[in-house]
Every structure is written in C-alpha cells, then in structure tokens.
Design a protein around this motif. Structure first.
Motif, short mmCIF file in Angstrom:
data_model
loop_
_atom_site.label_atom_id
_atom_site.label_comp_id
_atom_site.label_asym_id
_atom_site.label_seq_id
_atom_site.Cartn_x
_atom_site.Cartn_y
_atom_site.Cartn_z
N GLY A 149 38.44 36.55 0.46
CA GLY A 149 39.09 37.64 -0.26
C GLY A 149 40.37 37.30 -0.96
O GLY A 149 41.13 38.21 -1.34
N PHE A 150 40.64 36.01 -1.18
CA PHE A 150 41.91 35.60 -1.76
C PHE A 150 41.77 35.02 -3.16
O PHE A 150 42.56 34.15 -3.57
CB PHE A 150 42.62 34.59 -0.84
N SER A 151 40.80 35.49 -3.92
CA SER A 151 40.59 34.97 -5.27
C SER A 151 41.83 35.10 -6.14
O SER A 151 42.13 34.25 -6.97
CB SER A 151 39.42 35.72 -5.94
N TYR A 152 42.59 36.19 -5.93
CA TYR A 152 43.78 36.44 -6.75
C TYR A 152 44.83 35.34 -6.60
O TYR A 152 45.67 35.15 -7.49
CB TYR A 152 44.40 37.79 -6.38
N ALA A 153 44.80 34.62 -5.47
CA ALA A 153 45.84 33.63 -5.20
C ALA A 153 45.35 32.20 -5.35
O ALA A 153 46.09 31.26 -5.07
CB ALA A 153 46.38 33.83 -3.78
N VAL A 154 44.11 32.01 -5.80
CA VAL A 154 43.56 30.67 -5.96
C VAL A 154 44.15 29.96 -7.16
O VAL A 154 44.46 28.76 -7.11
CB VAL A 154 42.02 30.74 -6.06
N ASP A 155 44.32 30.70 -8.24
CA ASP A 155 44.86 30.09 -9.47
C ASP A 155 45.74 31.10 -10.19
O ASP A 155 45.45 31.51 -11.31
CB ASP A 155 43.70 29.64 -10.37
#
Length: 487
Positions: free
Chosen positions: A165-171
């Motif tokens: 659930g952390f797609s927003y913080a991947v890039d």
C-alpha cells in the motif's frame, strides 16, 4: 524546610522554566508519578497562541511539523526509544478519535502523528551511505526489517512496497528510469504536527494538576533565588514575584545557555534554516503533496553543507516545509560577564533579522529546481523563511542533569535538533533525575566534557570567529528568495 534532590516528599514544590517539549514532558511525567505542586513558567502565552510561530512563538517547539524516524545509525538507544515513542504518539491519536482527551481548538478527526513514512535519497542514484546502512541493519535486528524497502536494489522491493500500500512513496520525485528506482523507504514514522502535539501536551499537563503561568511578565524568568549557602531555591519572574521550589528545572531550548552559562562548552545555541512553500488553493499540487499521498523525505543525509535537507507533506494550510541543517549558524554576542555566547535571534526579537543565509537559500533552491520542478513551472516559490534555534550538545546527546556546584537546579536541554519526536517520553528521564533513579540512559545524558583527545561531533563555542556566525554570512531577504524561485 530544607529540600534536597533527589526529592522524597511528593508535595515538594517544583518549578519548570520553559513550556517546550522538555518542560511539558517533565511536568506530565512528574505529575503522573504523584508530585502535586508543579508549576510551569513561560513568557509565551501558549494557551492562546497554540504554539503558532506566526503568532509570536519562536521556540523550536513552536513549529508546524517535526520528523518521526527510527533511523539512527549505530545509536540504537535512540532507535529503540523512537519505537516506544511511536506507541505513545499512536495512543495520543486514539485519545483524540475517542474524545477521551480533546484540547480546546482540536477535534476528534485531528491527527497529531501521521505514519506516512520516510523516503531517503541522495544525488548518488544507488546504494546507501554508511549511516543509512547502519540504520537499516539495526532496525532489521530490532525485528522491523519488514518496514525497510531498499527500492534501489531491484523490482522485488518496489513490488513489495506497492503490494503493502505504499505506492505513493516508491518514487515521490519521479526519479525512476527504465525500471530503476532510487533511495530507500523507511515506513517507521513520518511526522507529527508539532503545534498540535504541544497543545495536546499542555492540555494533558493541566488536566494532571500542573499549574501554568504563561505570560510575558509573570511567566518570564528573571533570575534564580539562592539561599545563603548558594543553593537555588526557586526563581524570580519579570513581574518581580518570587517562586520557591525544592527543584528548579530549566528547559528553555535555545535560551538555556543564556540562563545557565555553566553549560558553555557542553551546549551551544545554533540555528537551522526553514523555508515554507505555500501551495495555492485549487492547485492539483495540493493533492499530490497531501500527507496521505506524499512521504517525509530526507536528502543527502550526513553529507555536510551540501546535504542534510529534509521536507514534509503539506500541512493543513497547504504549506510545504523544507528544513536544512547542513550548515548550523550561530549568533555570538558578548554578554555582561564578558563571555561570548550564541543567543537566539528571530523576527520577533529583532527587526533586523529577515530571510536566510545565502548558503541555505542556495541549497534549498537547488533542491527545489532539480527535484520539484513543477513548483517553478506553476509559478510557486518560497513564501516564507525563518531560522529555527536549537541547543546542540557537542555529541548530539541530550543533557538531563544537575549543574555541578549549583545545587537545586536540573537542566533538561541539548535537543540537538532531534528531541521533539520523544515529547511523550522525555520527562521520564527528568522525573528519574528528580527522584534519584539511575539508569544507563540517564547516565548517557549526564553533565560531561569532550573526552581528551577526541574530536566532538559538533565544534562549539567558536565565538566571533565562527565562519557561520550570522554577522559573517550574507542574508537573503524573503522577497529576494521568492523572486529567485520564480525565475
């Protein structure tokens, strides 16, 4: 009646000077241990201003947000204390949601702590520096390895972060190229709304029976009261009143060295740099940088004057805060004793302090131009700047101890830019000191000198010769930095 620290009688009067994180936490924990006569003094009417810098509050605790991180390299005592502090922050959030503790001006849907994670990256596309490697290793040893995502190492880590659930913080800065990602994501922590945290703590202290004197005169420290033997037995405030105390706790942040000159060489007041970026209402960047879709970020950690920059998602006003501690500034002044000591100076204490040092503006603006170009493209620049005054110890460890040769006083200071995250816990150590309870942690915070032959982490007391003293650096006023950011 004669008093001596450690205190045995819990009805003994205790005076705390300073209503920042050290002072508030001390009051809370002393009250929880049964002390019944605790008074906190501060010159700021925080019960009215709610720790808002724009309303004249210029202490380091008076801020919009502070980082919560467990990444501490080999300093595992702070790492483990952070994990404990996060449990307390989460309990404060729950008390708001449930309405069991609801300070004036705060609502049940407010959050104090936001677990949005910390994204670490640097100019080097791959790998971790030594500090980051130690941080990840020690967090893993603490059983929290699942919270660490080494994004640079390959697609499996990226996929794991996305699946959790952390797609927003991947890039978050759009740096990926051909499937290669940069940096690493630490999902322990994020940030706290500092002003809300202090407002909550102030309310909590009051609810525990702590007396609060928050006033420009009645709450302002003037001098110590001493008995014929030279023992401190309380304080005198600016309104001329005397306040007797069995123990006097000085917790004044950047103002502590001015009140306790004995701390020279152990601690010094230094300034970090803060730039605020107001995102206009209606801008799509409001959503992009919201706390639910953007992490705290740390860039070029431990990289000297061209690094050590950090930033946050937007606050409730749509403001992004960028901080820079790669260069620490001093304001050396000759005091009445003839000594030279760095003292805080802000727009609230002097009309001549505006903007930031040129080096700070260069680092912040270069970062924005390179990593957040959409701000310039949207005509959005730095809207406000300020210096934030901390008290650094020579080794970045706090100081919670009696003053040698000055019986009756305990100093709680030396936050060194990283104490706020421990607000719910700091007072445990102060209360231990008041009660004479020894521990390994408290011994770490005892009065000390630089060990012979060792080079301290922070070189203190350079006086007027400090290359980073404000009188030796060029200041860039706000209106110029705003203009430059829009070029």
């Amino acid at each position: 009646m004669a008093y001596h620290i450690p205190l045995k009688d819990k009805q003994s009067p205790i005076v705390i000077v300073g209503a920042g994180v050290f002072g508030l936490s001390s009051a809370i924990h002393l009250a929880k241990r049964g002390f019944t006569d605790i008074t906190v003094f501060d010159r700021q009417p925080y019960h009215q201003t709610h720790y808002d810098f724009d309303k004249g509050c210029d202490a380091a605790s008076a801020d919009c947000n502070k980082i919560i991180r467990a990444a501490y390299g080999d300093e595992v005592w702070y790492q483990n204390l952070t994990l404990k502090a996060i449990e307390a922050w989460e309990s404060w959030n729950r008390s708001l949601t449930e309405g069991t503790i609801l300070p004036p001006g705060m609502a049940s849907n407010d959050r104090i702590y936001v677990n949005c994670g910390n994204y670490h990256f640097g100019d080097a596309a791959n790998g971790l520096n030594d500090f980051e490697k130690l941080s990840v290793d020690n967090i893993t040893k603490a059983g929290q390895g699942h919270t660490q995502y080494l994004l640079y190492s390959g697609p499996k880590e990226v996929a794991r972060a996305r699946a959790n659930g952390f797609s927003y913080a991947v890039d978050p800065f759009g740096l990926s190229k051909d499937g290669a990602y940069q940096g690493y994501l630490d999902m322990i922590g994020g940030f706290v709304y500092a002003d809300k945290a202090c407002t909550y703590a102030l309310h909590l202290a009051k609810g525990l029976g702590v007396k609060l004197v928050l006033d420009r005169q009645a709450g302002s420290f003037d001098s110590f009261l001493e008995d014929p033997a030279g023992r401190v037995v309380g304080i005198k405030t600016a309104d001329g009143k005397q306040h007797k105390a069995a123990a006097t706790i000085v917790a004044c942040g950047g103002w502590t060295p001015s009140l306790v000159p004995e701390i020279d060489g152990l601690c010094e007041t230094t300034a970090g740099s803060i730039a605020m970026i107001q995102i206009p209402e209606g801008s799509p960047l409001r959503e992009r940088f919201s706390p639910d879709k953007f992490p705290v970020f740390q860039w070029n950690t431990r990289a000297g004057e061209n690094g050590n920059l950090y930033g946050f998602p937007l606050d409730s006003r749509g403001v992004m805060k960028i901080g820079y501690r790669g260069t620490k500034y001093t304001n050396p002044q000759q005091v009445q004793s003839g000594q030279v000591r760095s003292v805080p100076i802000t727009k609230w204490t002097s009309p001549f302090i505006t903007g930031l040092p040129e080096k700070s503006v260069q680092v912040v603006q270069s970062f924005l131009d390179k990593y957040l170009p959409e701000l310039k493209q949207g005509g959005i620049g730095i809207s406000q700047t300020r210096l934030c005054w901390y008290t650094d110890s020579f080794d970045n460890n706090w100081v919670i101890d009696s003053i040698p040769g000055k019986e009756g006083v305990i100093v709680a200071t030396g936050g060194s830019g990283h104490a706020f995250k421990f607000l719910p816990l700091l007072g445990e150590f102060v209360a231990d000191k008041v009660m004479g309870i020894e521990s390994d942690m408290l011994r770490r915070f005892q009065w000390r000198e630089v060990p012979h032959g060792e080079t301290p982490r922070n070189q203190l007391m350079k006086g007027f010769n400090d290359a980073n003293a404000l009188h030796r650096v060029r200041m860039v006023p706000d209106h110029i930095s705003q203009y430059n950011s829009k070029l």
